[in-house]
Design an enzyme around this catalytic site. Structure first.
Site, PDB file in Angstrom:
ATOM      1  N   SER A 103      12.657  11.368 -23.492  1.00 40.65           N
ATOM      2  CA  SER A 103      12.238   9.965 -23.454  1.00 40.65           C
ATOM      3  C   SER A 103      12.372   9.398 -24.853  1.00 40.65           C
ATOM      4  O   SER A 103      12.311  10.135 -25.847  1.00 40.65           O
ATOM      5  CB  SER A 103      10.776   9.866 -22.991  1.00 40.65           C
ATOM      6  OG  SER A 103      10.233   8.588 -23.256  1.00 40.65           O
TER       7      SER A 103
ATOM      8  N   TYR B 200       1.903  12.813 -24.031  1.00 43.10           N
ATOM      9  CA  TYR B 200       3.214  12.573 -23.420  1.00 43.10           C
ATOM     10  C   TYR B 200       4.299  12.514 -24.482  1.00 43.10           C
ATOM     11  O   TYR B 200       5.339  13.174 -24.369  1.00 43.10           O
ATOM     12  CB  TYR B 200       3.181  11.270 -22.626  1.00 43.10           C
ATOM     13  CG  TYR B 200       4.515  10.875 -22.039  1.00 43.10           C
ATOM     14  CD1 TYR B 200       4.995  11.504 -20.893  1.00 43.10           C
ATOM     15  CD2 TYR B 200       5.294   9.883 -22.634  1.00 43.10           C
ATOM     16  CE1 TYR B 200       6.219  11.152 -20.351  1.00 43.10           C
ATOM     17  CE2 TYR B 200       6.518   9.527 -22.100  1.00 43.10           C
ATOM     18  CZ  TYR B 200       6.978  10.163 -20.959  1.00 43.10           C
ATOM     19  OH  TYR B 200       8.203   9.815 -20.436  1.00 43.10           O
TER      20      TYR B 200
END
Length: 312
Positions: free
Chosen positions: A189, A202
């Protein structure tokens, strides 16, 4: 007046240097975009790498789109996800649309005792492509100590986002090395490129995936194996809670079609031209400004979410 002149000259050169630096970054981005999306072609992704492609988290979003793109190229597909009903549905759609064989493996990646089952199910398959896509994030941006069910969230995010990439690679990579060909696509990501406060766990797990991918690529590229770190910004998926695609938030199908062109051309990619441009601009920001923007953005989403929950 005399003392002002040297100061003015200094400011002139600072400004000129800044403009030149930004112009160079933009020029580099245009060159890269032309090379990758204008002239580039993915490095022969298809059955010649191996009959089968394995996709984790393959029933929705980016994972499903990768499965469809690989099936379109004639690869047989193994879908690995939690819900057998959804696996059956997507498997049937792919086999009917692309006329390829499919297999399904129903497991919950929040558990650590699933890999013997996966290993047994993959035994004997000639696997040419592995897409490590399965992942999870926060329900909403939050300060670390205020994350709901913090201890369980820590364990789940590390197990799903980081451990699964290592374990799946451990299962599939030996066969690729033995045949001297294969591709492992690890979906990280943009949150793994730069620290994202209020999504701390995350962001850290996605940084792990990015570093793991870069290291593995250097270790095994001489063995004929491509390892790619894919670092998207927002894509219109359930995980991102974005319902409608926009010019900067593409649909999973649009994103994956673009990202496929980068395989074998970029070992570390944002996958989509606009995302690549945003990454280039972000890299040019001073860290204090980047963190100010990141905190403001994350906290705005946090406040809106908590307000909505309170109203409900």
């Amino acid at each position: 007046m005399e003392t002002a002149l040297p100061a003015a000259g200094f400011l002139y050169w600072v400004g000129a240097s800044t403009v030149a630096y930004l112009a160079l970054r933009i020029s580099c981005w245009f060159f890269t975009a032309l090379r990758v999306w204008g002239l580039g072609h993915e490095a022969g992704v298809g059955p010649w790498l191996g009959e089968w492609a394995v996709v984790t988290g393959g029933t929705d979003g980016i994972g499903k789109s990768y499965a469809e793109e690989l099936a379109k190229r004639g690869m047989k597909i193994v879908l690995i996800s939690r819900s057998q009903d959804k696996l059956d549905q997507v498997s049937s759609e792919i086999s009917e649309k692309f006329k390829v064989e499919t297999k399904t493996i129903a497991v919950d990646f929040t558990s650590e005792d699933i890999y013997d089952k996966i290993k047994a199910s993959l035994a004997g398959l000639n696997i040419g492509v592995l897409v490590n896509n399965v992942g999870m994030s926060y329900e909403y941006p939050e300060y670390f100590l205020d994350v709901p069910d913090l201890d369980n969230t820590i364990k789940k995010l590390i197990t799903v986002n980081a451990l699964s990439v290592c374990k799946m690679t451990r299962l599939v990579l030996p066969g690729m090395v033995e045949r001297s060909k294969g591709a492992i696509l690890n979906i990280s990501s943009a949150s793994g490129m730069y620290p994202v406060p209020l999504l701390t766990i995350y962001s850290a797990t996605k940084a792990f995936v990015d570093f793991f991918s870069q290291c593995l690529h250097e270790e095994y590229k001489s063995k004929g194996v491509i390892v790619q770190s894919v670092l998207p910004y927002y894509v219109a998926t359930k995980l991102a809670k974005i319902k409608r695609p926009t010019w900067d938030k593409p649909s999973p199908e649009t994103f994956v079609k673009s990202a496929m062109k980068t395989i074998g051309v970029q070992s570390r990619t944002n996958g989509y031209p606009i995302h690549s441009l945003v990454a280039s601009v972000s890299a040019s920001l001073p860290s204090w400004l980047y963190f100010k923007i990141a905190m403001y953005s994350g906290n705005s989403i946090r406040v809106r979410y908590l307000k909505k929950m309170k109203m409900n």
